[in-house]
Design a protein around this motif. Sequence first.
Motif, PDB file in Angstrom:
ATOM      1  N   ALA A  17       0.816  -1.219   0.000  1.00  0.00           N
ATOM      2  CA  ALA A  17       0.000   0.000   0.000  1.00  0.00           C
ATOM      3  C   ALA A  17       0.848   1.267   0.000  1.00  0.00           C
ATOM      4  O   ALA A  17       0.301   2.371  -0.072  1.00  0.00           O
ATOM      5  N   ILE A  18       2.169   1.132   0.062  1.00  0.00           N
ATOM      6  CA  ILE A  18       3.004   2.340   0.164  1.00  0.00           C
ATOM      7  C   ILE A  18       2.834   3.232  -1.059  1.00  0.00           C
ATOM      8  O   ILE A  18       2.617   4.450  -0.931  1.00  0.00           O
ATOM      9  N   LEU A  19       2.923   2.645  -2.259  1.00  0.00           N
ATOM     10  CA  LEU A  19       2.879   3.494  -3.465  1.00  0.00           C
ATOM     11  C   LEU A  19       1.548   4.231  -3.599  1.00  0.00           C
ATOM     12  O   LEU A  19       1.546   5.458  -3.777  1.00  0.00           O
TER      13      LEU A  19
ATOM     14  N   ALA B  57      -1.671   9.322  -2.732  1.00  0.00           N
ATOM     15  CA  ALA B  57      -2.753  10.038  -2.046  1.00  0.00           C
ATOM     16  C   ALA B  57      -2.213  11.282  -1.343  1.00  0.00           C
ATOM     17  O   ALA B  57      -2.838  12.345  -1.363  1.00  0.00           O
ATOM     18  N   VAL B  58      -1.029  11.150  -0.733  1.00  0.00           N
ATOM     19  CA  VAL B  58      -0.412  12.316  -0.078  1.00  0.00           C
ATOM     20  C   VAL B  58      -0.088  13.383  -1.122  1.00  0.00           C
ATOM     21  O   VAL B  58      -0.390  14.568  -0.951  1.00  0.00           O
ATOM     22  N   GLN B  59       0.523  12.949  -2.216  1.00  0.00           N
ATOM     23  CA  GLN B  59       0.905  13.923  -3.247  1.00  0.00           C
ATOM     24  C   GLN B  59      -0.311  14.586  -3.864  1.00  0.00           C
ATOM     25  O   GLN B  59      -0.283  15.776  -4.187  1.00  0.00           O
ATOM     26  N   HIS B  60      -1.370  13.824  -4.000  1.00  0.00           N
ATOM     27  CA  HIS B  60      -2.582  14.396  -4.586  1.00  0.00           C
ATOM     28  C   HIS B  60      -3.154  15.476  -3.664  1.00  0.00           C
ATOM     29  O   HIS B  60      -3.613  16.516  -4.129  1.00  0.00           O
ATOM     30  N   GLU B  61      -3.086  15.263  -2.383  1.00  0.00           N
ATOM     31  CA  GLU B  61      -3.637  16.279  -1.462  1.00  0.00           C
ATOM     32  C   GLU B  61      -2.715  17.481  -1.317  1.00  0.00           C
ATOM     33  O   GLU B  61      -3.148  18.633  -1.384  1.00  0.00           O
TER      34      GLU B  61
ATOM     35  N   GLU C 279       3.012   9.995   8.368  1.00  0.00           N
ATOM     36  CA  GLU C 279       1.626   9.555   8.565  1.00  0.00           C
ATOM     37  C   GLU C 279       1.341   8.259   7.816  1.00  0.00           C
ATOM     38  O   GLU C 279       0.648   7.375   8.309  1.00  0.00           O
ATOM     39  N   VAL C 280       1.893   8.159   6.593  1.00  0.00           N
ATOM     40  CA  VAL C 280       1.718   6.921   5.831  1.00  0.00           C
ATOM     41  C   VAL C 280       2.285   5.747   6.625  1.00  0.00           C
ATOM     42  O   VAL C 280       1.649   4.697   6.766  1.00  0.00           O
ATOM     43  N   ALA C 281       3.499   5.932   7.147  1.00  0.00           N
ATOM     44  CA  ALA C 281       4.136   4.865   7.917  1.00  0.00           C
ATOM     45  C   ALA C 281       3.277   4.484   9.124  1.00  0.00           C
ATOM     46  O   ALA C 281       3.080   3.301   9.421  1.00  0.00           O
ATOM     47  N   GLN C 282       2.763   5.518   9.772  1.00  0.00           N
ATOM     48  CA  GLN C 282       1.948   5.267  10.975  1.00  0.00           C
ATOM     49  C   GLN C 282       0.682   4.489  10.621  1.00  0.00           C
ATOM     50  O   GLN C 282       0.347   3.501  11.268  1.00  0.00           O
TER      51      GLN C 282
ATOM     52  N   LEU D  17       4.258   0.634   9.386  1.00  0.00           N
ATOM     53  CA  LEU D  17       5.577   0.317   8.828  1.00  0.00           C
ATOM     54  C   LEU D  17       6.611   1.313   9.350  1.00  0.00           C
ATOM     55  O   LEU D  17       6.257   2.424   9.766  1.00  0.00           O
ATOM     56  N   PRO D  18       7.894   0.964   9.280  1.00  0.00           N
ATOM     57  CA  PRO D  18       8.922   1.926   9.676  1.00  0.00           C
ATOM     58  C   PRO D  18       8.923   3.130   8.727  1.00  0.00           C
ATOM     59  O   PRO D  18       8.783   2.970   7.508  1.00  0.00           O
ATOM     60  N   ALA D  19       9.083   4.326   9.281  1.00  0.00           N
ATOM     61  CA  ALA D  19       9.134   5.530   8.455  1.00  0.00           C
ATOM     62  C   ALA D  19      10.265   5.445   7.435  1.00  0.00           C
ATOM     63  O   ALA D  19      10.149   5.938   6.306  1.00  0.00           O
TER      64      ALA D  19
END
Length: 198
Positions: free
Chosen positions: A24-26, A31-35, A46-49, A53-55
Amino acid sequence: MALSQATVEKIQDFARRYPSAQSAILPALWAVQHEVGHVTSDGMREVAQHLGLPASLVEATSSFYSMYLTKPEGRHDAVMCVNVACALRGAEELFAYCEQRLGIRDGQTTSDGAITLRSTIECLGACGGAPMMQIDHRFEEDLTPERVNAIFERLRTEPAPSHEPPQAAAVPAATAPAAATPKRPVGGSRPRAKKADT
Ligand code: FES
């Protein structure tokens, strides 16, 4: 800056779709870049959290691919290949023409914020259409100054492309991709490893 609830819900939804959180990382980074417009340090954390997963793993994945931006850039991304097949068909001269036409140098963004221009010595995989460039991760091939002019004119008035990742179908566990080394980008035409800083 915290991600919006809508983006967080997307990331959590991506995490549920795959048997491995790494898968799900990619799409989560998309989603982050889109926002935000680019992938921020806070966004990666936040994605890692949310994926558990490890940051460092999220940061390593983000930094590997050039499709994830590390700072705000133009609405459109124009990357010209100057590798050998394209160079033999005039890519370097055409890139100089692009710089002159847009009034910017390699890596810069036009003053109206419309176009960020780059060259890459990495073959983009469309040698048969040399000289070529990627516009927002889509190929434009057999370029001439006239075609470049038309493309840039179009981009100046076009809104930014959507970077929404496609809605993925449910992936059977037995065929789920290994996430950390994806072969194709989600939402783009071909991944490009980032250039090493010189
Ligand atoms: S050398 Fe330019 S696409 Fe291959």
